[in-house]
Design an enzyme around this catalytic site. Structure first.
Site, mmCIF file in Angstrom:
data_model
loop_
_atom_site.group_PDB
_atom_site.id
_atom_site.type_symbol
_atom_site.label_atom_id
_atom_site.label_comp_id
_atom_site.label_asym_id
_atom_site.label_seq_id
_atom_site.Cartn_x
_atom_site.Cartn_y
_atom_site.Cartn_z
ATOM 1 N N THR A 194 9.266 3.216 -0.633
ATOM 2 C CA THR A 194 7.996 2.931 -1.714
ATOM 3 C C THR A 194 8.748 1.772 -2.639
ATOM 4 O OG1 THR A 194 6.494 3.934 -3.140
ATOM 5 C CG2 THR A 194 8.747 4.752 -3.418
ATOM 6 N N ARG A 195 7.761 1.293 -3.224
ATOM 7 C CA ARG A 195 7.882 0.225 -4.351
ATOM 8 C C ARG A 195 6.921 0.469 -5.434
ATOM 9 N NH1 ARG A 195 4.201 -3.930 -3.502
ATOM 10 N NH2 ARG A 195 3.406 -3.928 -1.380
ATOM 11 N N HIS A 199 1.376 8.529 -6.167
ATOM 12 C CA HIS A 199 -0.113 8.611 -6.249
ATOM 13 C C HIS A 199 -0.538 9.601 -5.363
ATOM 14 C CE1 HIS A 199 -0.606 5.683 -3.199
ATOM 15 N NE2 HIS A 199 0.098 4.972 -3.806
ATOM 16 N N HIS A 202 -0.121 8.673 -1.621
ATOM 17 C CA HIS A 202 1.371 8.915 -1.037
ATOM 18 C C HIS A 202 1.775 10.509 -1.222
ATOM 19 C CE1 HIS A 202 2.747 4.444 -1.860
ATOM 20 N NE2 HIS A 202 2.096 4.547 -0.793
ATOM 21 N N ARG A 288 -0.449 2.986 5.601
ATOM 22 C CA ARG A 288 -1.208 2.000 5.936
ATOM 23 C C ARG A 288 -0.676 0.534 4.958
ATOM 24 N NH1 ARG A 288 -5.893 -0.237 2.901
ATOM 25 N NH2 ARG A 288 -5.189 0.840 0.886
#
Ligand SMILES: [Zn+2]
Length: 342
Positions: A194-195, A199, A202, A288
């Protein structure tokens, strides 16, 4: 290949310790110094600690060209992105093949040595087209390539010191994370790239992995991203809260990955998976628009790309998951795979 093995079968370590390190540190003072930028310094550290196994140094022309053409190293092993040492004109012309150079971070502090096996120039636009599918500098990954030097030095490296990294204590090495998973008795571990701070979407993907597997590694990229992206502090703090307050104790590990975002979409999704394989993950989540800046790739281009490769050959299971949303009719978070309300 057995799941959970490092890519290429062996975890690379290019760290030199003990009296040999003292000796090489002295020797390095006499060598021509090559200063690496922050991104390359992180690549140096990944090579040194095995995050980029089987790479033992910066790529030469044979690897570089086959990576661009076929997403494979010269020996045939799957590897989708170039890992190179770009240098300025002056360093390039003053160094000869066969020379030893000292590798320094931007402060000038020497971190290691490299035997220059090759020096060569490349076509940056051709590289961008091969890796990104575009050579338009409006693409946030392409612009990083086009701004880079086209002069490269290549060869095996030896690391003497750890670079200065963001959240240093959180950037655990492949060896350390593998030991941690083993100590927890985990046989299956999903890696989550992740960056962003967490939320709901995720979180849904992470819960799917936690339903299926022994553990989850949340592994945010801590290197350069793109303007407007979240700061590391926000990402780390939010995940610490989630792990402390929401997930069951002992099922999630948070660590930082010292690398930079290439924004190469499909190829980077595969790269992210192979790197997490080196860190001990048996599974990797690709959702996605993985590593995809908006407007350049389709929602599931990374899924289609990864499906071309044989899972046995990849040596890591890829969880190709659809983008979650909240469906009022279902009354829960769902995806196109589980909800037919459209
Ligand atoms: Zn629904």
């Amino acid at each position: 290949m057995r799941l959970g093995e490092p890519h290429g079968g062996k975890l690379v370590s290019r760290l030199v310790e003990g009296p040999e390190r003292e000796r090489l540190a002295e020797e390095a003072l006499e060598l021509p110094k090559v200063v690496m930028d922050a991104n390359t310094t992180m690549d140096f550290w990944q090579i040194a600690t095995g995050g980029f196994s089987p790479l033992e140094g910066f790529m030469g022309r044979g690897d570089y060209e086959r990576v661009l053409a076929e997403a494979r190293l010269e020996d045939g092993l799957i590897w989708p992105l170039p890992v190179v040492l770009p240098v300025g004109e002056e360093a390039f012309s003053s160094v000869s093949e066969g020379d030893e150079v000292a590798l320094a971070e931007s402060s000038g502090r020497v971190l290691g040595l490299m035997e220059v096996e090759e020096k060569f120039s490349v076509d940056l636009r051709a590289e961008a087209r091969a890796v990104y599918g575009y050579d338009d500098p409006a693409h946030p990954g392409v612009v990083k390539v086009l701004r880079r030097s086209d002069k490269l030095l290549a060869g095996p490296l030896r690391a003497l010191k750890e670079p200065s990294l963001p959240f240093q204590e959180l950037c655990r090495t492949p060896e350390e994370l593998r030991a941690e998973f083993k100590a927890r008795g985990w046989r299956t571990v999903a890696g989550f790239q992740t960056r962003n701070p967490p939320h709901r979407a995720h979180e849904h993907l992470q819960r799917i992995a936690l339903e299926l597997l022994d553990g989850l590694l949340i592994h945010p990229v801590l290197g350069e991203k793109k303007p407007g992206d979240f700061k590391n502090e926000a990402i780390i703090e939010a995940y610490r809260w989630l792990i402390e307050n929401v997930y069951p104790k002992g099922r999630v590990v948070l660590s930082g990955l010292a690398t930079w975002m290439r924004f190469a979409g499909p190829r980077e999704a595969l790269f992210h998976a192979l790197v997490r394989k080196n860190y001990g993950c048996t599974h990797f989540i690709v959702g996605r628009l993985h590593a995809s800046p908006s407007g350049w790739y389709g929602d599931y281009d990374a899924h289609d790309y990864i499906r071309q490769f044989d899972e046995e050959e990849l040596g890591i299971s890829i969880l190709l998951l659809k983008g979650p949303f909240y469906c009022r009719a279902c009354g829960c978070t769902a995806t196109d795979s589980t909800c037919g309300h459209g």
